[in-house]
Design an enzyme around this catalytic site. Sequence first.
Site, PDB file in Angstrom:
ATOM      1  N   ARG A  48       0.832  -1.217   0.000  1.00  8.23           N
ATOM      2  CA  ARG A  48       0.000   0.000   0.000  1.00  8.23           C
ATOM      3  C   ARG A  48       0.855   1.250   0.000  1.00  8.23           C
ATOM      4  O   ARG A  48       0.592   2.205  -0.747  1.00  8.23           O
ATOM      5  CB  ARG A  48      -0.952   0.021   1.198  1.00  8.23           C
ATOM      6  CG  ARG A  48      -2.066  -0.987   1.099  1.00  8.23           C
ATOM      7  CD  ARG A  48      -2.941  -0.980   2.326  1.00  8.23           C
ATOM      8  NE  ARG A  48      -2.129  -1.248   3.511  1.00  8.23           N
ATOM      9  CZ  ARG A  48      -2.322  -0.711   4.706  1.00  8.23           C
ATOM     10  NH1 ARG A  48      -3.317   0.132   4.914  1.00  8.23           N
ATOM     11  NH2 ARG A  48      -1.550  -1.014   5.709  1.00  8.23           N
ATOM     12  N   ASN A  66      -6.192  -2.522   2.104  1.00  9.19           N
ATOM     13  CA  ASN A  66      -6.218  -3.968   2.258  1.00  9.19           C
ATOM     14  C   ASN A  66      -7.655  -4.446   2.359  1.00  9.19           C
ATOM     15  O   ASN A  66      -8.493  -3.780   2.972  1.00  9.19           O
ATOM     16  CB  ASN A  66      -5.474  -4.395   3.529  1.00  9.19           C
ATOM     17  CG  ASN A  66      -3.980  -4.249   3.420  1.00  9.19           C
ATOM     18  OD1 ASN A  66      -3.419  -4.193   2.332  1.00  9.19           O
ATOM     19  ND2 ASN A  66      -3.314  -4.188   4.559  1.00  9.19           N
TER      20      ASN A  66
END
Length: 119
Positions: A48, A66
Amino acid sequence: MAPPAGRHTAGPDPSGQGSAGPGSAGQDEGDIRLSARVFGVVQGVGFRFWTMGKAEELGLTGLVKNLDDGSVSVIAEGPQHRIQELLDWLKSDNTPGRVERVEDTLSAAEGAFRGFRAR
């Protein structure tokens, strides 16, 4: 005393959206939206963070997060060539972890984001 030349002195943006800023993608005509799910070893490896950095480098707006199934969701908006560059990067060996597959769709940008963030 007058404000320095070149400085914007108007009040807040009445739309509440704020300014897109240089190099970022507001909802310009021709902007598109990438909605992608990235599968593989992509959680707990900085995926990320690196995706957010790449998107910011490209001047895109959006979100990376996520998902409960171990995949990562990426939503990005901006010019088509920049979105394609992000998508190519997501599918490359240059990402952290190990990407097994990317499911993606492209659509018209909605202008729903200010900046790019990770959740």
